[in-house]
Structures are given as structure tokens and as C-alpha cells.
Motif scaffolding. Sequence first.
Motif, PDB file in Angstrom:
ATOM      1  N   UNK A  74       0.831  -1.213   0.000  1.00  0.00           N
ATOM      2  CA  UNK A  74       0.000   0.000   0.000  1.00  0.00           C
ATOM      3  C   UNK A  74       0.863   1.259   0.000  1.00  0.00           C
ATOM      4  N   UNK A  75       1.950   1.243   0.745  1.00  0.00           N
ATOM      5  CA  UNK A  75       2.847   2.401   0.791  1.00  0.00           C
ATOM      6  C   UNK A  75       3.504   2.641  -0.565  1.00  0.00           C
ATOM      7  N   UNK A  76       3.959   1.577  -1.214  1.00  0.00           N
ATOM      8  CA  UNK A  76       4.622   1.725  -2.509  1.00  0.00           C
ATOM      9  C   UNK A  76       3.665   2.211  -3.602  1.00  0.00           C
ATOM     10  N   UNK A  77       2.391   1.865  -3.491  1.00  0.00           N
ATOM     11  CA  UNK A  77       1.406   2.270  -4.497  1.00  0.00           C
ATOM     12  C   UNK A  77       0.571   3.464  -4.058  1.00  0.00           C
ATOM     13  N   UNK A  78       1.011   4.212  -3.057  1.00  0.00           N
ATOM     14  CA  UNK A  78       0.202   5.316  -2.540  1.00  0.00           C
ATOM     15  C   UNK A  78      -0.031   6.406  -3.573  1.00  0.00           C
ATOM     16  N   UNK A  79       0.904   6.623  -4.477  1.00  0.00           N
ATOM     17  CA  UNK A  79       0.734   7.648  -5.506  1.00  0.00           C
ATOM     18  C   UNK A  79       0.100   7.094  -6.769  1.00  0.00           C
ATOM     19  N   UNK A  80       0.072   5.789  -6.899  1.00  0.00           N
ATOM     20  CA  UNK A  80      -0.528   5.136  -8.061  1.00  0.00           C
ATOM     21  C   UNK A  80      -1.775   4.388  -7.609  1.00  0.00           C
TER      22      UNK A  80
END
Length: 99
Positions: A74-80
Motif C-alpha cells: 500500500x505504501x509503494x502504491x500510494x501515488x498510483x
Amino acid sequence: MLMVTPCTDWYHVFTGIAKGNVSILPINLILQVVLLPVYVVLFVGTIETIAITTLIESVLIVLVIPFILAHLTRYLFRRKDSVLINKVIPFFANAQIFF
């Protein structure tokens, strides 16, 4: 020890397929872990002491590592957010039946 309790993954998969409420499943898993010694005493009559490291290792592998990996995703995809919602989550929601 965790492997002798009913499989929460199956509950999660089938409840999700049936469009049911999966929010109760974490409580179910916690109750299974907490009540496992009671079940062992009821069905076996005695409980042997186990190494605390074995219990900690089991809890880490089954609960903590997947929890950390989920939050990392979730953190890695927060902007996507659209990729996460439209591609990643649906893939793993359908793929869990196979895994």
C-alpha cells in the motif's frame, strides 16, 4: 500449532466470493490462536510445553510478515492509487484461490 486450527484463508476466500462481510475474520483468527491451548487440553487431555521460539516463529510467518508486506505494498502504491485499485488488488483477490 497454528496448522491445527481451522483455515481462515478458506473462510476469507469463500466469504469474499459470496460477497460477504470479511471484517470478522481477523477476530476469528485471534480467537483460534488464543483458544488453541484450550482445544488441545479438551481433545488430548494434556498439553506439552513447546519452545517459545517455535510459537514466535509461527506467529511471525503466518501473521506478522504478511501484515508488513501488505502495508509495504500500500505504501509503494500510494501515488498510483488507480493501479493498486484496478490491477493489483483484483489480481490478488482472484489469485488467492490458486495460491
